[in-house]
Design a protein around this motif. Structure first.
Motif, PDB file in Angstrom:
ATOM      1  N   PHE A  56       0.938  -1.137   0.007  1.00 47.00           N
ATOM      2  CA  PHE A  56      -0.068  -0.113   0.032  1.00 47.00           C
ATOM      3  C   PHE A  56       0.855   1.282   0.029  1.00 47.00           C
ATOM      4  CE2 PHE A  56      -4.374  -1.176   0.985  1.00 47.00           C
ATOM      5  CZ  PHE A  56      -3.972  -2.643   1.436  1.00 47.00           C
ATOM      6  N   ASP A  57       0.503   2.168  -0.826  1.00 49.14           N
ATOM      7  CA  ASP A  57       1.179   3.613  -0.958  1.00 49.14           C
ATOM      8  C   ASP A  57       0.463   4.146   0.565  1.00 49.14           C
ATOM      9  OD1 ASP A  57       1.923   6.225  -1.523  1.00 49.14           O
ATOM     10  OD2 ASP A  57      -0.104   6.394  -1.909  1.00 49.14           O
ATOM     11  N   ASN A  58       1.076   5.195   0.849  1.00 49.25           N
ATOM     12  CA  ASN A  58       0.388   5.929   2.433  1.00 49.25           C
ATOM     13  C   ASN A  58      -0.236   7.173   1.986  1.00 49.25           C
ATOM     14  OD1 ASN A  58       0.075   5.926   5.112  1.00 49.25           O
ATOM     15  ND2 ASN A  58       1.582   7.557   5.122  1.00 49.25           N
ATOM     16  N   ASP A  59       0.569   8.332   1.489  1.00 45.73           N
ATOM     17  CA  ASP A  59      -0.286   9.594   1.412  1.00 45.73           C
ATOM     18  C   ASP A  59      -1.103   9.517   0.173  1.00 45.73           C
ATOM     19  OD1 ASP A  59       1.546  11.178   3.365  1.00 45.73           O
ATOM     20  OD2 ASP A  59       3.151  10.983   1.968  1.00 45.73           O
ATOM     21  N   GLY A  60      -2.517   9.777   0.710  1.00 44.73           N
ATOM     22  CA  GLY A  60      -3.790   9.820  -0.052  1.00 44.73           C
ATOM     23  C   GLY A  60      -4.112   8.443  -0.444  1.00 44.73           C
ATOM     24  N   CYS A  64      -5.008  11.129   4.645  1.00 40.22           N
ATOM     25  CA  CYS A  64      -5.418  12.338   3.918  1.00 40.22           C
ATOM     26  C   CYS A  64      -4.067  13.149   3.536  1.00 40.22           C
ATOM     27  CB  CYS A  64      -6.473  13.269   4.642  1.00 40.22           C
ATOM     28  SG  CYS A  64      -6.513  14.776   3.881  1.00 40.22           S
ATOM     29  N   GLU A  65      -3.815  13.302   2.231  1.00 46.70           N
ATOM     30  CA  GLU A  65      -2.571  14.063   1.847  1.00 46.70           C
ATOM     31  C   GLU A  65      -2.891  15.554   1.363  1.00 46.70           C
ATOM     32  OE1 GLU A  65      -0.702  12.500  -1.493  1.00 46.70           O
ATOM     33  OE2 GLU A  65      -2.634  12.304  -2.708  1.00 46.70           O
ATOM     34  N   GLN A  66      -3.991  16.366   1.538  1.00 48.46           N
ATOM     35  CA  GLN A  66      -4.381  17.436   1.212  1.00 48.46           C
ATOM     36  C   GLN A  66      -4.492  18.558   2.340  1.00 48.46           C
ATOM     37  OE1 GLN A  66      -4.633  18.476  -1.722  1.00 48.46           O
ATOM     38  NE2 GLN A  66      -4.596  17.042  -3.084  1.00 48.46           N
ATOM     39  N   GLY A 248      -2.715   1.961  -4.636  1.00 44.30           N
ATOM     40  CA  GLY A 248      -2.294   3.401  -4.542  1.00 44.30           C
ATOM     41  C   GLY A 248      -3.223   4.423  -4.861  1.00 44.30           C
ATOM     42  N   ASN A 249      -2.548   5.787  -5.128  1.00 39.23           N
ATOM     43  CA  ASN A 249      -3.633   6.590  -5.502  1.00 39.23           C
ATOM     44  C   ASN A 249      -3.146   7.819  -6.560  1.00 39.23           C
ATOM     45  OD1 ASN A 249      -2.058   8.206  -3.704  1.00 39.23           O
ATOM     46  ND2 ASN A 249      -3.434   9.779  -3.625  1.00 39.23           N
ATOM     47  N   SER A 250      -1.782   7.463  -7.142  1.00 42.00           N
ATOM     48  CA  SER A 250      -1.220   8.201  -7.996  1.00 42.00           C
ATOM     49  C   SER A 250      -0.137   7.819  -9.089  1.00 42.00           C
ATOM     50  CB  SER A 250      -0.435   9.510  -7.297  1.00 42.00           C
ATOM     51  OG  SER A 250       0.683   8.926  -6.978  1.00 42.00           O
TER      52      SER A 250
HETATM   53 CA   LIG Z   1       0.227   8.732  -2.599  1.00 43.70          CA
END
Ligand SMILES: [Ca+2]
Ligand SMILES: [Ca+2]
Lengths: 326, 326
Positions: A56-60, A64-66, A248-250
């Motif tokens: 797993f990715d972490n930020d986002g 929350c990464e915003q 992930g998210n990006s």
């Molecule tokens: Ca991310």
């Protein structure tokens, strides 16, 4: 006896509650349940526990990464402390941008630039000193807009998913572009992931004896900036097996997702799409620090399952620990 | 329920057989049993499972490293294959020394030099190709003097010790100067240690898509040469916690041992002394590739328990798998 052997219905049949209660019924949840069923049930897609590696990715992805990654706020606190000791720093870049929360200038530095500022700011600290400062920060620091503490802005559906995977014999790892030590300071409590299962960006350290005690002293030099193709390299270095599941998210997660999805046998790769301005934030390709564009545009072609925060998640954040304690 | 909570006598009371049968009664075995008893029993030295991190060197600690580390023989086989394709290599150093088994010249290269030759020889291979070649080598390659396969020259007392520690809630890691991928190819079967718990020397890799499949391609450039102070750095990077137990056999392990021994609370650091010419080999400070001198001379001062192969081990090697299969 391995739990793998217990039940033809798969390991998770042992869990009495309905899995993933914070996930709405829909294609994303169905894909997860189907995948886990297949790899844990005797049959053509069954895999032994040793092969059930999830990253797993972490930020986002897990929190929350915003408007900026939490790491920024941690670095900011550190720089404010440094400026109290050396006021001249305040006029130097990149400290100036950080201290004035000049978000346009900060975004221009890029995610690696932000990490480099942090590396400089913490150079000379031992790992233990850093860990204590990170835990102290996380215990209290709050999100500038949402009011909650950052550690209460982890995603409830993902905490459930990590636990669900582990219940089914998966070993869960974080592979983050964020600093490995900062993420380790929260991963065990927040996600049930021990330090040795956190992979991330890192600096060189030097082993020294200080007053007879061996310590690892952080250097300013980057050892690894764990983003994009480097995530795949670091999975090889730290884990040594190709994951069968990645989230992930990006576009920073695209190499990890493609590394995961192009192996033999059953695979699942997921991408969280932040499309929920009402409950969190709505953004993708325009987020300069960590854009989502290619992975979203080519998700079907690459076999990636897109998760809509708005449609696939019944809840977003974990319960607020400070609210329930009050 | 955690096994920690089950018994005031400590976790290992659940094991019915006498622990460590290949260890002779004596100060080394007593120190191990006492240490494990203390950290698993409620009382001032009790530690939760998450803190029970044990790290082991590999070459000369878990298996035989004389007259040269196994890695040399693996590299040698690879270079012979390369020379069959390109005969000119045979006259170039360091290939010439390798191919002619010029042990004096090889020892002159040092352990890092040997690893660099290997890195060059395997550059361009994917991780999967390397793994297949390593497993094929290990399945058949035999020690030049002892006749057994290298994988049958692992140490029975250490295999017992690893298992004993795990039974008592420890997480066991290898921290080796050898190549991380070669050691991963044997660690699970030989020691019960999964790939993600092997830390070692490594090369840079590049993520590529080959015919649509994501692969990690080995580069010639060294990423980390995991010896001496770098072992402590890599423990920080891969594990993220200070071990409470460490076992080595050379000055290359001294930083790991001192990092382990100088933390708070209960600690145990051990050093295998090869003093058994009859059953294995007798050597220490004169072994140029990995000498034992400072750690031996200062063992008492540093709090290191010295293990004598001759006196502390009732048996040395694991049973010969090929002999019992015949
Ligand atoms: Ca991310
Ligand atoms: Ca050694």
């Amino acid at each position: 006896m391995q739990r793998d052997d217990l039940s033809p219905g798969g390991d998770h049949s042992a869990v009495s509650t309905t899995p993933l209660p914070s996930w709405s019924d829909g294609p994303a949840k169905a894909a997860i349940l189907d995948f886990v069923q297949r790899v844990t049930t005797p049959g053509p897609d069954f895999l032994p526990r040793a092969r059930r590696i999830a990253t797993f990715d972490n930020d986002g992805t897990l929190w929350c990464e915003q408007p900026l990654q939490v790491q920024f706020y941690f670095g900011h606190q550190r720089l404010e402390a440094l400026v109290r000791k050396d006021a001249d720093l305040k006029q130097q870049q990149p400290y100036k941008a950080y201290l004035e929360r000049d978000i346009a200038a900060i975004k221009q530095m890029g995610k690696q630039g932000l990490f480099e500022v942090g590396a400089t700011a913490f150079a000379g600290n031992t790992e233990d000193e850093f860990d204590a400062e990170a835990r102290s920060f996380l215990a209290g620091a709050r999100h500038p807009k949402l009011g909650r503490r950052f550690i209460d802005l982890t995603y409830e559906p993902q905490v459930e998913l990590l636990e669900y995977l582990r219940t089914n014999g998966f070993k869960t790892f974080i592979v983050t572009g964020g600093g490995i030590d900062l993420v380790r300071a929260l991963a065990e409590d927040a996600y049930g992931i021990p330090p040795e299962q956190v992979v991330g960006s890192s600096v060189k350290t030097r082993f020294e004896l200080r007053d007879g005690v061996g310590v690892l002293v952080k250097q300013a030099e980057i050892d690894s900036f764990d983003d994009r193709e480097v995530k795949a390299h670091n999975i090889g270095l730290h884990i040594g097996r190709r994951p069968i599941f990645a989230f992930g998210n990006s576009d920073g997660d695209l190499a990890m997702l493609r590394y995961t999805l192009t192996g033999d046998g059953p695979r699942l790769g997921l991408l969280l799409h932040h499309d929920d301005a009402a409950r969190e934030f709505a953004y993708d390709r325009e987020f300069h620090l960590s854009p989502l564009a290619e992975a979203l545009d080519h998700a079907a072609e690459y076999g990636i399952t897109v998760v809509s925060m708005k449609n696939d998640w019944r809840t977003v954040f974990v319960p607020d620990a400070t609210a329930s304690a009050a």
